[in-house]
Enzyme design. Structure first.
Site, PDB file in Angstrom:
ATOM      1  CE  LYS A 194     -37.345 -36.908  -1.059  1.00  0.00           C
ATOM      2  NZ  LYS A 194     -37.833 -36.440   0.204  1.00  0.00           N
ATOM      3  CD  GLU A 201     -37.081 -41.789   6.890  1.00  0.00           C
ATOM      4  OE1 GLU A 201     -37.088 -40.592   6.573  1.00  0.00           O
ATOM      5  OE2 GLU A 201     -38.014 -42.345   7.478  1.00  0.00           O
ATOM      6  CB  THR A 241     -42.476 -43.300  -5.807  1.00  0.00           C
ATOM      7  OG1 THR A 241     -42.027 -43.306  -4.459  1.00  0.00           O
ATOM      8  CG2 THR A 241     -41.277 -43.302  -6.695  1.00  0.00           C
ATOM      9  CB  THR A 278     -35.866 -34.560   2.832  1.00  0.00           C
ATOM     10  OG1 THR A 278     -36.306 -35.860   2.473  1.00  0.00           O
ATOM     11  CG2 THR A 278     -36.533 -33.529   1.935  1.00  0.00           C
ATOM     12  CB  SER A 314     -37.711 -31.060  16.727  1.00  0.00           C
ATOM     13  OG  SER A 314     -37.615 -32.449  16.890  1.00  0.00           O
ATOM     14  CG  ASN A 356     -39.164 -41.585  10.598  1.00  0.00           C
ATOM     15  OD1 ASN A 356     -39.333 -40.588   9.910  1.00  0.00           O
ATOM     16  ND2 ASN A 356     -38.679 -42.721  10.121  1.00  0.00           N
TER      17      ASN A 356
END
EC number: 2.3.1.35
Lengths: 417, 417
Positions: free
Chosen positions: B191, B289, B202, B165, B417, B412
């Site tokens: 992932k 991230e 996890t 993702t 969107s 984040n």
């Protein structure tokens, strides 16, 4: 610009409020150059004879030397006929500074005691700023004489400025309440914007009142308000080593002594005190590092009060929820995930999530009335209310937080240097 | 660039590793357009007859429909002589989608069961992506025929890509271990990069081995490794609704069946399995991230294992510690504060904090040997080791995390969107 060179929070009030003078409390602020240059960084507060003092402090197991010292002094149940003083410096937290840290506290509070003619066990102190650096206490002691000369009942606004670190605006709040035979005034100041996840007390907060009330009753009134005020806010889930809240009651009001917190006057005083505490707590969130949104999280229907608190704090501390709010994204799925990880009892099919008056999710999935456009429009507001109803019981808790933005990273990736 | 248009993490390995073929496991990936366009987003994995399956899943109370379904099927102790399959989609988590979510799971796993001639209770599924949107399962079912046609033992790298993702690189790890009479091969893919604070399992992780081992023993080997692998990582303290780890053992190795985890061969297999789990867990952190630093937190001397875990996670999840690391600031005072808030037993005067081999703080304050310049130079490294010794007991725990940067906010504040 705030004192640290940061732009003032968009959530700041238009100006520092007019605070009532509290008879028997004087303030004086000066520039000792503890760390910052070109600004005030030390405040001395003198509290008149006959005042009651109460306090609440961080539960951190690595609390600062001054916190340990304040706790020891309050526990001694010191003579309430003597006057008292509080000395506060910004720029250095004197935390994790070992035996030397305690020596600094003794030196500073000793100098204040000598200058003001007070017993040393009635001189409280706070230090806020960097952790782990020795406090250059000589610089503070060097200006105690000047501070004494400047003591003034009108000095509260300058004090609110001198105690700031990464704060972008000074914080004050007040209330006036009808006592038995006269008005009672309450005025408080606070500092704090990062390392905010209080645990029993928070940041640095000083509240003064002219009420006549004994120290044990004042302590009771204070402690009873913590859960719904300072323990109901979080900026970044990090609990400070230095959180301290001190309340002093000078007894100079014309109103009769409060001898029962459950009397009409007692209840009115407690409500007003808690109102000032809540306002100061919310101001700290409004100055949350990098904050662009002020968020109220209302949890209802939890199996217990503890569960409600757990869910509210899990949502309020979730980096994913906080970044979605920063991005004005009505990403309520992240709220579901935060509820799920909280450890509180929850039933997916009873959970209801709302933004303001809008129900977004209920009965285990997206609400039939969900309108993405309206939800997105709501997120543009500066003040947001997120409702989480667990549908299980009577447990409820409201907490306040802010969003997580680039500003937080800017401030904290480079604060110390 | 990764699949989501993000730059590849600076902590990524140079390339996807060569993974050994696991006899009896075939992969096929395709583009169903669940949400993303122009990339694969569904993977089908067929596992041969006679395989043992084990699994571990998120403890979130708001877990996704597919997680509930997998747990129910594994609990049925299904006939291990039948083959099995796993179907995974990215782009939609099918979480908090109510009764409709369960219908989607039934429809997708039913279609796979029909196509492959398997009992439906041997078809497992995972969905990862946005929470709270209905899963357009017809799009997945529409390509099941194509997926079946493409099944290939060499398809593992493509599968690792299809399940991404916000991941910026595909994640794989392997091990080969000597069994009794032949080699045993283990290969896994994972992932995950955000909403990472696993609780029992996890993210999405699939591990395959040709070992001959019963399902209960395989489950035991898996569970024994969780604490030191997937439960020892955190990116952002947010636990996913969809965490799932499935291990399948096909029994096609020449090595004799493992019937005792404490035998020489059993211990070697367990160690190799845990090694693959640890490597995959660390790869998830390396794709955290916005991550620019990979950080190992070594806690020792705690009063208990639980306390060690609590301290390690408090440090690893502290936004102030993580932003200091992002800013390459040796701000160890924030580590002291994180220890203090952790709730674990701690004595300020016994605490020792080190970066790599450098002791920064000990005995309640800054170490006499502290060298700010050296500490700052150390922080420039991409891989950092932070040591926290509590000096109280034997409890120890090592966890892995990353820093908190502007990249995390970028991803984040605008992910959905």
């Amino acid at each position: 610009m705030g004192k640290a060179g940061l732009p003032v929070s968009p959530l700041a009030p238009a100006s520092f409020p007019e605070l009532p003078v509290i008879a028997g409390v004087e303030f004086s602020s000066g520039a000792a150059g503890v760390k910052y240059q070109g600004r005030t960084d030390v405040t001395l507060i003198r509290i008149a004879e006959g005042s009651s003092i109460a306090g609440a402090f961080t539960k951190s197991s690595t609390r600062a030397a001054c916190v340990l010292d304040n706790q020891a002094k309050l526990a001694q149940n010191a003579d309430t006929n003597a006057g008292a003083a509080i000395i506060v410096n910004s720029g250095n937290a004197n935390a994790f500074t070992g035996a030397r840290g305690l020596e600094s506290v003794a030196a500073v509070t000793g100098a204040v005691a000598d200058a003001l003619g007070l017993p040393q066990n009635r001189v409280f102190s706070s230090s806020t700023g960097v952790i782990g650096e020795p406090l250059p206490h000589d610089r503070i002691i060097a200006i105690v004489g000047d501070l004494k000369a400047g003591l003034d009942e009108a000095g509260v606004a300058a004090a609110a400025r001198a105690i700031m670190t990464t704060d972008t605006f000074p914080k004050g709040a007040s209330a006036t309440v009808k006592g038995d035979g006269g008005q009672i005034r309450i005025a408080g100041i606070a500092k704090g914007s990062g390392m905010i996840a209080p645990d029993m007390a928070t940041m640095l907060v000083y509240i003064f009142t002219d009420a006549r009330i004994s120290a044990p009753l004042l302590q009771g009134a204070l402690v009873g308000g913590l859960a719904s005020t300072f323990n109901a806010i979080t900026v970044d889930s990090d609990t400070s080593t230095s959180d301290a809240l001190i309340v002093a009651a000078t007894g100079r009001s014309d109103a009769a002594e409060i001898t029962d917190l459950s009397s009409t006057e007692g209840q009115a005083f407690v409500a007003a005190l808690h109102g000032v505490m809540r306002e100061l707590a919310q101001l700290v969130v409004r100055d949350g590092e990098g904050a662009s949104k002020f968020v109220e999280i209302q949890v209802t229907g939890a199996a217990s009060e503890d569960d409600a608190h757990r869910v509210a704090m899990a949502v309020a501390n979730s980096p994913l929820v906080k970044t979605a709010i920063a991005g004005e994204d009505a990403n309520w799925g992240r709220i579901v995930a935060a509820v799920g990880k909280s450890g509180a009892e929850a039933d997916r099919d009873l959970l209801k999530i709302s933004f303001g008056d809008m129900v977004l999710a209920e009965k285990g999935w997206r609400s039939p009335g969900y309108d993405e456009e309206k939800a997105s429009a709501y997120m543009k507001n500066q003040n947001l209310i997120i409702g989480v109803d667990l549908g299980l019981g009577q447990g409820a808790r409201t907490v306040w937080t802010c969003d997580l933005t680039h500003g937080y990273i800017d401030i904290n990736a480079d604060y110390r240097s």
